[in-house]
Design an enzyme around this catalytic site. Structure first.
Site, PDB file in Angstrom:
ATOM      1  N   SER A   1     -39.387  -7.030  -7.484  1.00 24.39           N
ATOM      2  CA  SER A   1     -38.391  -6.326  -6.689  1.00 24.39           C
ATOM      3  C   SER A   1     -39.042  -5.153  -5.932  1.00 24.39           C
ATOM      4  O   SER A   1     -40.013  -5.352  -5.216  1.00 24.39           O
ATOM      5  CB  SER A   1     -37.251  -5.868  -7.596  1.00 24.39           C
TER       6      SER A   1
ATOM      7  N   HIS B   1     -32.389 -12.964  -9.361  1.00 22.86           N
ATOM      8  CA  HIS B   1     -33.372 -11.907  -9.128  1.00 22.86           C
ATOM      9  C   HIS B   1     -33.858 -11.381 -10.479  1.00 22.86           C
ATOM     10  O   HIS B   1     -33.185 -10.573 -11.116  1.00 22.86           O
ATOM     11  CB  HIS B   1     -32.688 -10.799  -8.323  1.00 22.86           C
TER      12      HIS B   1
END
Length: 423
Positions: free
Chosen positions: A263, A404
């Site tokens: 991320s 994610h």
């Protein structure tokens, strides 16, 4: 009464659907591939003066410095060159961690200058069965070293109390252990060095004074300059300081450092890898906008959104391009190309549309011409591979099912990639 309950339920439903990070109504996010308009990427192999770059010497002497300057000036800010004194203290050592398979160490790194001090805790996991030099994977964790494994001996970082209230669930040990597959990593013969990213630069508005940035002599004078570095630059700097320490350990292979970032840390990993050649492998996991994804695709998170996240992650100069994406002299294929000829791996997740998986793949693909200058193998096609079909060229890539995150399948692919490049 029933009407009140009904209205409350409706309000909760609306709030849930309008306040999420990926809500396409509130933020007008594009998740429709057919709405991605045509774009032209800046030419990776044409210099600012129009010179065609057709060999690695011209790349290294002309074009690479130009692109590095663009990212320093316009995107992440300039990394200071001032030396910051650091001391190391081994706090704990457990030679029988993970059922005797690993040696676990906790090391305090103390950075001090200009009357200020920042302490950072490094957690090391080293395989016991490896008799040769140990290859290392370096990466930040998000919720403290204590979050990576359920172990009562793991120490809490100084800065963690700045970003989490005392009753926050993130104080729980092992809260993100699923992201750190120590068992698989150690069994495959790799060591891990991890640190909470808040130790280097607290990711919370108003706490920059507690970051390593505050130690530098020009901290106050450069605050308002457009090319001043911010959080991503600080995290990238900290990754290199971890390697400084690892190079002092005789058991570690100094030629085999892989940097993994997920991320926002995937963004920082790419920037660190662009600047520090000691990372012979750089891995970007779900890094999205400002990381591996092409900004010009205008899919998922946009440049304007990511630049408005607080605390600031990017140099202020990047704000000028919020509504002028097509005028940027760079896009993220150029960032990935800065890592050449070293190995780089980009990974996506099917449900992580916010990070634009296709844009992540295309940036890696369009970095391939620079790898070709070194007779290295980039990605073979502009067509993104199917799920769970990893590519292990000098530029690697996979997209997996799921959200994610970082999971065991990701680690499986990264370790395969490292095996291929190092063994």
């Amino acid at each position: 009464m029933q009407k009140t309950i009904y209205l409350a339920v409706v309000f909760i439903w609306i709030s849930f659907h309008l306040n999420g990070q990926t809500d396409s109504i509130k933020r007008n996010i594009n998740y429709d591939e057919s709405l991605v308009t045509a774009y032209a990427l800046p030419d990776l192999l044409t210099s600012n003066s129009g010179l065609k770059i057709n060999n690695k010497q011209k790349w290294e002497q002309i074009r690479r410095p130009e692109i590095l300057e663009m990212y320093s000036n316009l995107v992440y800010g300039r990394t200071p060159t001032e030396d910051i004194p650091v001391s190391y203290q081994l706090l704990t050592e457990n030679k029988h961690a993970l059922d005797g398979k690993a040696t676990m160490q906790q090391v305090k790194m103390t950075f001090s200058k200009n009357g200020k001090t920042v302490n950072a805790l490094l957690l090391l996991m080293l395989p016991n069965h490896i008799k040769k030099k140990i290859p290392m994977i370096v990466g930040y964790n998000f919720k403290g070293n204590h979050s990576t494994i359920n172990d009562s001996t793991i120490l809490y970082s100084d800065n963690f109390k700045l970003v989490r209230e005392p009753d926050h669930l993130d104080w729980k040990r092992g809260v993100q252990a699923q992201r750190w597959d120590y068992k698989q990593i150690i069994e495959r013969g790799y060591g891990v060095a991890t640190m909470c990213y808040h130790d280097i630069f607290p990711d919370k508005d108003g706490f920059k004074d507690y970051s390593i940035a505050a130690l530098f002599s020009d901290y106050e004078s450069r605050k308002e300059q457009g090319d001043n570095w911010e959080a991503i630059g600080g995290w990238a700097w900290g990754s290199s300081r971890i390697v400084d320490y690892l190079e002092t350990i005789p058991e570690i292979d100094k030629n085999k450092f892989a940097l993994l970032g997920h991320s926002r840390q995937g963004k920082a990993a790419l920037w660190a890898g662009a600047q520090d050649p000691r990372f012979s492998i750089v891995i970007s996991n779900n890094s999205g906008e400002g990381g591996a994804a092409l900004a010009r695709r205008n899919y998922g998170e946009t440049l304007q959104i990511v630049c408005n996240i607080k605390p600031a992650w990017f140099a202020k100069n990047l704000n000028a391009y919020h509504h002028k994406i097509d005028e940027m002299p760079f896009d993220q294929h150029m960032l990935i190309a800065l890592i050449a000829p070293r190995a780089v791996y980009v990974a996506s997740a099917e449900q992580d549309r916010w990070a634009d998986p296709k844009g992540e793949y295309l940036a890696a693909y369009h970095a391939s011409p620079v790898y070709a200058l070194y007779k290295k193998k980039g990605l073979p096609s502009e067509i993104q591979p199917q799920l769970h079909q990893p590519i292990y060229n000098d530029i690697g890539y996979h997209i997996r099912a799921g959200i994610h995150d970082v999971n065991s399948y990701d680690w499986y692919c990264y370790l395969n990639f490292a095996d291929k490049k190092w063994k």
